[in-house]
Scaffold this active site. Sequence first.
Site, PDB file in Angstrom:
ATOM      1  N   GLU A  69       0.838   3.963   1.834  1.00 17.37           N
ATOM      2  CA  GLU A  69       1.333   4.391   3.144  1.00 17.37           C
ATOM      3  C   GLU A  69       2.559   3.575   3.550  1.00 17.37           C
ATOM      4  O   GLU A  69       3.549   4.112   4.041  1.00 17.37           O
ATOM      5  CB  GLU A  69       0.253   4.226   4.227  1.00 17.37           C
ATOM      6  N   CYS A  78      -1.715  -0.875   7.494  1.00 15.15           N
ATOM      7  CA  CYS A  78      -1.010   0.409   7.347  1.00 15.15           C
ATOM      8  C   CYS A  78      -1.163   1.246   8.610  1.00 15.15           C
ATOM      9  O   CYS A  78      -0.225   1.947   9.003  1.00 15.15           O
ATOM     10  CB  CYS A  78      -1.510   1.156   6.119  1.00 15.15           C
ATOM     11  N   CYS A  89      -5.746   1.166   5.719  1.00  7.03           N
ATOM     12  CA  CYS A  89      -6.231  -0.138   6.180  1.00  7.03           C
ATOM     13  C   CYS A  89      -5.631  -0.426   7.557  1.00  7.03           C
ATOM     14  O   CYS A  89      -4.755   0.306   8.040  1.00  7.03           O
ATOM     15  CB  CYS A  89      -5.855  -1.235   5.185  1.00  7.03           C
ATOM     16  N   HIS A 119       0.824  -1.210   0.000  1.00  4.62           N
ATOM     17  CA  HIS A 119       0.000   0.000   0.000  1.00  4.62           C
ATOM     18  C   HIS A 119       0.861   1.263   0.000  1.00  4.62           C
ATOM     19  O   HIS A 119       2.025   1.240   0.405  1.00  4.62           O
ATOM     20  CB  HIS A 119      -0.930   0.005   1.202  1.00  4.62           C
TER      21      HIS A 119
END
Length: 157
Positions: A77, A105, A102, A75
């Site tokens: 992040e 993260c 999420c 992801h």
Amino acid sequence: MIKSNISWDEYFMGIASLSALRSKDPNTKVGACIVDDDKKVVSIGYNGMPKGLDEDQLSWNKGEGLDSKYLYVCHAEMNAILNTRNGSALKGCTLYVTLFPCENCAKAIIQSGIKEVVYLDNKYADTIGAQASLKMFQLAGTVLRQYKGRVLNEFVK
């Protein structure tokens, strides 16, 4: 009348939005920008496959089993955190991200010491993962703020 300059929030969310355009994900392009208290960009990231892997051998599908992108994609992040040369430089920083983080993260964000998350969209707010992220952020004292400024496509007309 269009303002002659943009705010810091617009600038950093613009960087996150521009970074999202690097993603090869056909469904969800996410970008992130980490900024310190001096308004300096510390790191950026977008959702993509791990560095060095042959992306043609992995799936971008929402499929099942080993044909699911969710098993492989890093992801935005996480990439922004991992792209930082000095992890301790993240303590007290602000993360601008185009999609609410999420639960995985969120853990990395909290562990890295990021103090504030500014997100553009929370389209998965009703999911258990987003609810877990929210709970962890609240317990950690991480400031959450939904971005309300102009978005990138409003600048490039």
